[in-house]
Write a protein that holds these residues in place. Structure first.
Motif, PDB file in Angstrom:
ATOM      1  N   ALA A 199       0.887  -0.963  -0.102  1.00  0.00           N
ATOM      2  CA  ALA A 199      -0.021   0.007   0.031  1.00  0.00           C
ATOM      3  C   ALA A 199       0.981   1.209  -0.052  1.00  0.00           C
TER       4      ALA A 199
ATOM      5  N   GLY B 223       0.475   4.178   1.360  1.00  0.00           N
ATOM      6  CA  GLY B 223       0.534   4.710   2.511  1.00  0.00           C
ATOM      7  C   GLY B 223       1.706   4.382   3.458  1.00  0.00           C
ATOM      8  N   LYS B 224       1.670   2.792   3.312  1.00  0.00           N
ATOM      9  CA  LYS B 224       2.439   2.237   4.156  1.00  0.00           C
ATOM     10  C   LYS B 224       4.185   2.459   3.434  1.00  0.00           C
TER      11      LYS B 224
ATOM     12  N   LYS C 250     -10.247   6.508   2.658  1.00  0.00           N
ATOM     13  CA  LYS C 250      -9.544   7.181   3.513  1.00  0.00           C
ATOM     14  C   LYS C 250      -8.064   6.981   3.006  1.00  0.00           C
ATOM     15  N   THR C 251      -7.652   5.992   2.646  1.00  0.00           N
ATOM     16  CA  THR C 251      -6.247   5.620   2.300  1.00  0.00           C
ATOM     17  C   THR C 251      -6.039   4.914   0.787  1.00  0.00           C
TER      18      THR C 251
ATOM     19  N   TYR D  80       5.047   5.196   2.115  1.00  0.00           N
ATOM     20  CA  TYR D  80       5.535   6.449   2.482  1.00  0.00           C
ATOM     21  C   TYR D  80       6.141   6.583   3.872  1.00  0.00           C
ATOM     22  N   ALA D  81       5.479   5.888   4.965  1.00  0.00           N
ATOM     23  CA  ALA D  81       6.173   5.744   6.072  1.00  0.00           C
ATOM     24  C   ALA D  81       7.459   5.028   6.228  1.00  0.00           C
TER      25      ALA D  81
END
Lengths: 248, 224
Positions: A55, A57-58, A133-134, A60-61
């Motif tokens: 994913a 978002g993951k 949202k994600t 990115y982190a």
């Protein structure tokens, strides 16, 4: 002694060859096309793309916390822009490599007609969408339902997948009768391969632009630059299109 | 904290409480049987109970999704009984969690029963206590530390559950969106402040639970 230096030399050679590898973080929905492209890329350029799927978002982190990725094929255009702004990606390197298409899909061959009328008719218990949202495809699904005026009535039936692959899994297993997935997941020979589905008209949601960017760790790295150029070749474009994406 | 976060906390506590109670009810006879039996099936049952310890939660979640779905045997049964389907519902999460947390409750209780040995129960029998009476007035009080460990571990483990909920939950507010999923969502959405609130809370909660377990129940430390 001679043997030892030979060993050292061959180890150095291996290390040298590894420099032609590029570590690529790939958005889950682009897994299929990227597997094909990476093989062509290696054959044509001699560089090797090592792929990790997940994913955005993951990623990115992980990137912000020192992950060894050199290129990110994102599921959106916001994450690459954000990484550039925060100095974690090379500015000016980002471009749109694919535009995603949204599909309403069911494993049941008779459930969905070609106009998506079932959304207004109802008669199902669960509608799977990716987390709006994600996941960009989830946000596009929500936008589509909003434009059709059924978002509020269908909301109680939503079940959310963590990403678009998990959403498809809910539908494949029949746990949810239908759901919004990426066209790339169900395409076969330019059409929906199994079950039934409705390719959502593109005026019902904002284009799902997927951008690629060179990350700080891939700066000035030949294999990274080569991969980005390769994504623009007609060969790569044909693969991307065959998986149901459009091109900018 | 936002109301969505509070709802997730509340749902998680509710889930963990229901699961712990069910596990004490169903886990105790299993633990008792495992502790006392000489049956050849002991190894098989013990292994099945311990499976969730070694299986990735995604494996359990995947199979539960398939078996409880409309084409699976459990799904067909629940539909035939007019109960509907279990995935994406609170009862579905409860059943999944009972499987997932089973060894954490059964094993400490089983160890406690085994530690009692035959002698106290034989003495109770000579005093004309029925097996039922002996179980309640001898075995259960003596195994109290095991019950305590089992209940606490079962509760804490259910609170920490993530993979299975992700697979069969569907992330529905107030039904299946538990704290671990909510944290994951916050992290994915780059809402790190809210993520820290919940994640930090989980760390403190887990530490306090284990601290309590080790401080007040030192004799059964080996269960972990």
């Amino acid at each position: 002694m001679k043997r030892l230096s030979l060993l050292v030399l061959s180890l150095l050679a291996i290390a040298g060859a590894r420099a032609d590898e590029v570590q690529v973080a790939v958005a889950a929905n682009f897994t299929g096309p990227m597997q094909v492209i990476s093989v062509l890329f290696e054959k044509d350029t001699g560089h090797k793309a090592v792929l990790s799927y997940g994913a955005t978002g993951k990623f990115y982190a992980q990137i912000k916390n020192g992950a060894p990725f050199e290129v990110l094929l994102s599921a959106d255009d916001e994450t690459p822009a954000r990484l550039v702004k925060e100095g974690a990606a090379v500015s000016g390197s980002a471009f749109t490599y694919a535009i995603g298409k949204l599909v309403l899909w069911s494993a049941n061959p008779d459930l969905i007609d070609g106009s998506g009328a079932i959304l207004k008719k109802g008669g199902f218990r669960h509608l799977a969408i990716a987390n709006p949202k994600t996941a960009p495809y989830g946000a596009a699904a929500l936008q589509t339902l909003g434009k059709l005026g059924v978002a509020e009535t269908l909301k109680p039936l939503f079940v959310q997948g963590e990403n678009i692959s998990q959403t498809q899994q809910f539908v494949i297993t029949g746990a949810a009768e239908l759901g919004f997935v990426a066209f790339s997941q169900v395409i076969k020979n330019d059409r929906i391969g199994s079950g039934s589905g409705w390719i959502v008209p593109e005026n019902l949601y904002d284009p799902i632009r997927q951008d690629v960017v060179i990350l700080a760790k891939g700066k000035d790295k030949a294999a990274a630059t080569a991969l980005l150029s390769y994504l623009k070749t007609p060969k790569a474009a044909a693969v991307i299109k065959s998986f149901g994406y459009s091109l900018p | 904290m936002e109301s969505a976060d509070l709802a997730a906390v509340w749902l998680t506590l509710k889930l963990a409480t229901v699961v712990t109670l069910l596990l004490l009810i169903f886990g105790t006879p299993i633990a008792w049987w495992l502790a006392r039996t000489h049956s050849r099936l002991k190894g098989v049952v013990g292994a099945i109970v311990a499976l969730p310890l070694v299986l990735p939660p995604t494996v359990l979640g995947f199979y539960l999704l398939i078996t409880m779905g409309p084409n699976g045997p459990v799904g067909r049964l629940t539909e035939a009984l007019g109960l509907g389907l279990l995935p994406f519902t609170f009862p579905g999460l409860v059943i999944a969690s009972v499987f997932y947390s089973l060894p954490f409750v059964v094993q400490p209780i089983q160890n406690a029963f085994e530690a009692i040995g035959e002698r106290p129960l034989e003495v109770a029998a000579t005093l004309r206590a029925s097996p039922w009476d002996a179980f309640w007035s001898v075995a259960v009080p003596l195994a109290r530390p095991g019950f305590l460990s089992g209940a606490i571990l079962g509760f804490a483990h259910t609170v920490g559950e993530f993979g299975i909920v992700l697979m069969i939950g569907g992330n529905i507010p107030e039904k299946t969106r538990v704290v671990s999923v909510q944290i994951y969502d916050h992290v994915e959405a780059l809402e790190y402040t809210q993520a820290h609130w919940l994640a930090g809370g989980m760390v403190i909660f887990s530490f306090l639970v284990l601290l309590g377990l080790y401080t007040f129940n030192p004799t059964r430390r080996k269960v972990l």
